[in-house]
Scaffold this motif. Structure first.
Motif, PDB file in Angstrom:
ATOM      1  N   ARG A   6     -91.587  13.788  -7.556  1.00  0.00           N
ATOM      2  CA  ARG A   6     -90.779  13.752  -8.782  1.00  0.00           C
ATOM      3  C   ARG A   6     -89.541  14.640  -8.690  1.00  0.00           C
ATOM      4  NH1 ARG A   6     -94.383  14.559 -13.817  1.00  0.00           N
ATOM      5  NH2 ARG A   6     -95.221  12.613 -12.940  1.00  0.00           N
ATOM      6  N   PRO A   7     -89.634  15.859  -8.121  1.00  0.00           N
ATOM      7  CA  PRO A   7     -88.406  16.670  -8.011  1.00  0.00           C
ATOM      8  C   PRO A   7     -87.316  16.017  -7.168  1.00  0.00           C
ATOM      9  CG  PRO A   7     -90.358  18.040  -7.697  1.00  0.00           C
ATOM     10  CD  PRO A   7     -90.823  16.629  -7.694  1.00  0.00           C
ATOM     11  N   LEU A   8     -87.724  15.142  -6.222  1.00  0.00           N
ATOM     12  CA  LEU A   8     -86.732  14.491  -5.369  1.00  0.00           C
ATOM     13  C   LEU A   8     -85.945  13.425  -6.117  1.00  0.00           C
ATOM     14  CD1 LEU A   8     -88.887  14.041  -2.142  1.00  0.00           C
ATOM     15  CD2 LEU A   8     -87.508  16.008  -2.842  1.00  0.00           C
ATOM     16  N   LEU A   9     -86.470  13.005  -7.271  1.00  0.00           N
ATOM     17  CA  LEU A   9     -85.810  11.944  -8.033  1.00  0.00           C
ATOM     18  C   LEU A   9     -84.979  12.486  -9.186  1.00  0.00           C
ATOM     19  CD1 LEU A   9     -88.841   9.456  -8.232  1.00  0.00           C
ATOM     20  CD2 LEU A   9     -87.005   9.548  -6.517  1.00  0.00           C
ATOM     21  N   ARG A  10     -84.992  13.798  -9.384  1.00  0.00           N
ATOM     22  CA  ARG A  10     -84.252  14.394 -10.497  1.00  0.00           C
ATOM     23  C   ARG A  10     -82.805  14.659 -10.093  1.00  0.00           C
ATOM     24  NH1 ARG A  10     -88.760  18.953 -11.890  1.00  0.00           N
ATOM     25  NH2 ARG A  10     -90.287  17.595 -12.931  1.00  0.00           N
ATOM     26  N   GLY A  11     -81.893  14.369 -11.006  1.00  0.00           N
ATOM     27  CA  GLY A  11     -80.493  14.669 -10.745  1.00  0.00           C
ATOM     28  C   GLY A  11     -80.227  16.161 -10.679  1.00  0.00           C
ATOM     29  N   SER A  12     -81.053  16.971 -11.394  1.00  0.00           N
ATOM     30  CA  SER A  12     -80.844  18.418 -11.374  1.00  0.00           C
ATOM     31  C   SER A  12     -81.072  19.007  -9.986  1.00  0.00           C
ATOM     32  CB  SER A  12     -81.787  19.086 -12.389  1.00  0.00           C
ATOM     33  OG  SER A  12     -83.144  18.794 -12.076  1.00  0.00           O
ATOM     34  N   THR A  13     -81.917  18.356  -9.177  1.00  0.00           N
ATOM     35  CA  THR A  13     -82.127  18.846  -7.806  1.00  0.00           C
ATOM     36  C   THR A  13     -80.836  18.770  -7.001  1.00  0.00           C
ATOM     37  OG1 THR A  13     -84.454  18.204  -7.824  1.00  0.00           O
ATOM     38  CG2 THR A  13     -83.401  18.450  -5.667  1.00  0.00           C
ATOM     39  N   TYR A  14     -80.103  17.705  -7.174  1.00  0.00           N
ATOM     40  CA  TYR A  14     -78.898  17.511  -6.374  1.00  0.00           C
ATOM     41  C   TYR A  14     -77.692  18.238  -6.992  1.00  0.00           C
ATOM     42  CZ  TYR A  14     -82.090  14.213  -4.392  1.00  0.00           C
ATOM     43  OH  TYR A  14     -83.204  13.668  -3.812  1.00  0.00           O
ATOM     44  N   SER A  15     -77.718  18.454  -8.309  1.00  0.00           N
ATOM     45  CA  SER A  15     -76.679  19.319  -8.882  1.00  0.00           C
ATOM     46  C   SER A  15     -76.882  20.759  -8.419  1.00  0.00           C
ATOM     47  CB  SER A  15     -76.701  19.234 -10.405  1.00  0.00           C
ATOM     48  OG  SER A  15     -77.919  19.745 -10.928  1.00  0.00           O
ATOM     49  N   GLY A  16     -78.153  21.169  -8.255  1.00  0.00           N
ATOM     50  CA  GLY A  16     -78.426  22.488  -7.698  1.00  0.00           C
ATOM     51  C   GLY A  16     -77.989  22.589  -6.248  1.00  0.00           C
ATOM     52  N   MET A  17     -78.147  21.510  -5.497  1.00  0.00           N
ATOM     53  CA  MET A  17     -77.690  21.525  -4.113  1.00  0.00           C
ATOM     54  C   MET A  17     -76.162  21.574  -4.053  1.00  0.00           C
ATOM     55  SD  MET A  17     -79.074  21.755  -1.222  1.00  0.00           S
ATOM     56  CE  MET A  17     -78.391  21.893   0.414  1.00  0.00           C
ATOM     57  N   LEU A  18     -75.516  20.917  -5.001  1.00  0.00           N
ATOM     58  CA  LEU A  18     -74.058  21.010  -5.085  1.00  0.00           C
ATOM     59  C   LEU A  18     -73.633  22.457  -5.339  1.00  0.00           C
ATOM     60  CD1 LEU A  18     -71.241  19.715  -5.276  1.00  0.00           C
ATOM     61  CD2 LEU A  18     -71.708  19.280  -7.709  1.00  0.00           C
ATOM     62  N   PHE A  19     -74.395  23.149  -6.173  1.00  0.00           N
ATOM     63  CA  PHE A  19     -74.129  24.570  -6.424  1.00  0.00           C
ATOM     64  C   PHE A  19     -74.266  25.374  -5.129  1.00  0.00           C
ATOM     65  CE2 PHE A  19     -75.851  28.772  -7.711  1.00  0.00           C
ATOM     66  CZ  PHE A  19     -74.744  29.240  -8.406  1.00  0.00           C
ATOM     67  N   ALA A  20     -75.275  25.059  -4.322  1.00  0.00           N
ATOM     68  CA  ALA A  20     -75.451  25.747  -3.046  1.00  0.00           C
ATOM     69  C   ALA A  20     -74.288  25.441  -2.100  1.00  0.00           C
ATOM     70  CB  ALA A  20     -76.776  25.337  -2.409  1.00  0.00           C
ATOM     71  N   TYR A  21     -73.856  24.185  -2.061  1.00  0.00           N
ATOM     72  CA  TYR A  21     -72.709  23.826  -1.218  1.00  0.00           C
ATOM     73  C   TYR A  21     -71.458  24.593  -1.636  1.00  0.00           C
ATOM     74  CZ  TYR A  21     -75.371  19.804   0.556  1.00  0.00           C
ATOM     75  OH  TYR A  21     -76.303  18.999   1.148  1.00  0.00           O
TER      76      TYR A  21
END
Length: 415
Positions: A6-21
Motif C-alpha cells: 500500500r505505501p508503494l501506491l500512495r502519492g505521498s511516498t513519491y512526493s517525499g522522494m521528490l523532497f529527498a531529490y
C-alpha cells in the motif's frame, strides 16, 4: 500482502522522494567549493582526496543549516511534501538554543542530502534498468554496465521479470527513503525542549487571556441582557400611563446595548486574533452609570460609597466594577424586589465590596428564581477572579430572606 504494498501506491511516498531529490540537487552548488582543497593537495592518494572532498562538502552543507531561515524553509517544505505536522519555530521570543539544539538542523540537512543522493542513485539505476531490460524481448541479450561492473540478461520473458523487479525495488527505495525522512523530521526539525517550554508558556498565556475574556463577556453581556429585559418590561407597562418614564427606560436600553456592543466588538477581535480596538475600560468611576441603569429598570438601589475610589489602581478598579456588575445582575435575576444595597469602601487596608438583596422563598441557596435562565457560571467565575487578585469572597444567606455577596480585595494606592 496488500497492506505491505500500500505505501508503494500512495502519492505521498513519491512526493517525499521528490523532497529527498531536492536535498541532493540543492547541495550541488556547494560541491565546487568542496573541491578547492584538492588544488593544494594534489599529491594525496585518490582515496584520501575523496574522503577530504566529502568531509569539506559535509561541513559546507552543515554550515548552511545553522541559519534560521534554512530551518524555516526546511520545516515548510517538509510539511508540504512529507506531510509531517511540524509547528513553526518560536519567533522573536525564541530562547537561546543549547549546543545540542543548535546542531539539530545541520544534522537533519546532512541526513536529507545523504538520503537524497542515495535514493536518487539507487532508485535511478533501478528505474533505468526497468526501462532498458525489456528491450531484449526479441531474443537479444541486454547488458548493463555501471562503475566497471556489467550485468547481462538474456532476452525473452526473463527480461520482463527482472525489469518489473527493478521497478518494484525502485518504488521500495522511494518508500524507505520517505519513511526515514518522516521519522527523523519531528526529532530534528521539531521543537526542542526549550522551544516546547516556550510554546507551552505562550499557550498558557493565550488560555488565560481567553478565560479573562470569557469572564468579561459573561459579566458585561449577561448584565446588559438582564437589565434590558427588565427595562423593556417596565417601558411596556408604563408606555401609556407615563410616556416620560417609558422614554427614559428606552434610552437606558439604548445606552446599555451600545456599551455591550463595544465589549462584544473587542472580544470578537481578540478571539479572531485580529488587532482589536482599545479594550473598553469599565472602572469604579463608571459605577454611578451602572446604578442609574438599574434604577431605569425599576430597581431601588441604596449605594454606600466611602473612601478614595479614584486612588484604586486600574486593574483592581476594573475587576471591582465587574464584581459589582455580576452581583447586581444576580440581584436583578434572583431578587424578590425591595431595595438592593451596594457598599463600596476603599481604605489602605483593602477594598470592600458588597451587594445585599432580598430573596424569594426557595432562593436562599443561590438557585435561580426561574424568571431568567442562568448558566451557573457567575459565582464560580467571581470566585476565580477574586482568587487571582488574592482577595476573599463570601456569598450566601444574610439574615432573614436576604442574600449577600461580600468581597474584600487588597489595595495598592496609585501614585
Amino acid at each position: 500482502m496488500i497492506k505491505g504494498i500500500r505505501p508503494l501506491l500512495r502519492g505521498s511516498t513519491y512526493s517525499g522522494m521528490l523532497f529527498a531529490y531536492c536535498g541532493a540537487v540543492v547541495s550541488l552548488p556547494l560541491l565546487p567549493f568542496a573541491l578547492l582543497p584538492l588544488l593544494a593537495w594534489r599529491s594525496a592518494p585518490e582515496a584520501v582526496q575523496t574522503v577530504l572532498v566529502l568531509l569539506v562538502w559535509a561541513a559546507l552543507i552543515g554550515s548552511v543549516g545553522l541559519a534560521r531561515i534554512t530551518r524555516r524553509a526546511l520545516i515548510a517544505s517538509a510539511r508540504r511534501l512529507l506531510g509531517v505536522p511540524l509547528p513553526d519555530p518560536v519567533a522573536a521570543r525564541q530562547p537561546a538554543r543549547s549546543g545540542a539544539d543548535r546542531w539539530r538542523t545541520p544534522l537533519w540537512l546532512l541526513l536529507h542530502v545523504a538520503l537524497g543522493w542515495t535514493g536518487a542513485l539507487v532508485s535511478g539505476v533501478l528505474f533505468l534498468s526497468g526501462l532498458v531490460l525489456p528491450g531484449g524481448w526479441l531474443g537479444a541479450e541486454v547488458g548493463l554496465s555501471l562503475f566497471g561492473r556489467s550485468v547481462r540478461v538474456e532476452g525473452g520473458w526473463q527480461s520482463w521479470v527482472v525489469a518489473l523487479g527493478c521497478l518494484l525495488l525502485a518504488a521500495v527505495v522511494c518508500a524507505v527513503v520517505t519513511n526515514a525522512l518522516r521519522w527523523s523530521a519531528p526529532r530534528l526539525l521539531g521543537p526542542s525542549s526549550a522551544e516546547r517550554l516556550a510554546l507551552a508558556a505562550e499557550r498558557e498565556l493565550q488560555l488565560a487571556e481567553r478565560n479573562r475574556i470569557a469572564h468579561e463577556l459573561h459579566d458585561s453581556i449577561g448584565h446588559t441582557l438582564t437589565a434590558t429585559t427588565i427595562q423593556a418590561a417596565v417601558a411596556g407597562e408604563v408606555l401609556s400611563a407615563d410616556p416620560v418614564a417609558a422614554r427614559a427606560a428606552l434610552r437606558s436600553i439604548e445606552e446599555s446595548a451600545r456599551a455591550a456592543l463595544e465589549d462584544l466588538d473587542y472580544v470578537l477581535g481578540v478571539l479572531r486574533e485580529e488587532k482589536a480596538e482599545t479594550a473598553p475600560t469599565r472602572t469604579l468611576a463608571d459605577l454611578p452609570e451602572l446604578l442609574d441603569r438599574l434604577r431605569h429598570a425599576g430597581a431601588v438601589v441604596e449605594p454606600e460609597l466611602s473612601g478614595e475610589l479614584a486612588q484604586v489602581q486600574g486593574t483592581l478598579s476594573r475587576a471591582a466594577y465587574r464584581i459589582l456588575q455580576e452581583g447586581l445582575t444576580n440581584a436583578l435575576r434572583h431578587g424578590a424586589g425591595g431595595p438592593i444595597g451596594v457598599r463600596v469602601a476603599a481604605a489602605e487596608g483593602g477594598l470592600e465590596l458588597s451587594v445585599v438583596n432580598r430573596t424569594g422563598a426557595g432562593t436562599l441557596t443561590g438557585a435561580g428564581s426561574g424568571a431568567f435562565p442562568t448558566s451557573g457560571h457567575g459565582l464560580p467565575g467571581l470566585a476565580e477572579r477574586v482568587r487571582l487578585l488574592h482577595g476573599e469572597i463570601d456569598a450566601g444567606p444574610h439574615g432573614p430572606r436576604h442574600w449577600r455577596l461580600a468581597v474584600r480585595l487588597p489595595v495598592r494606592w496609585s501614585a
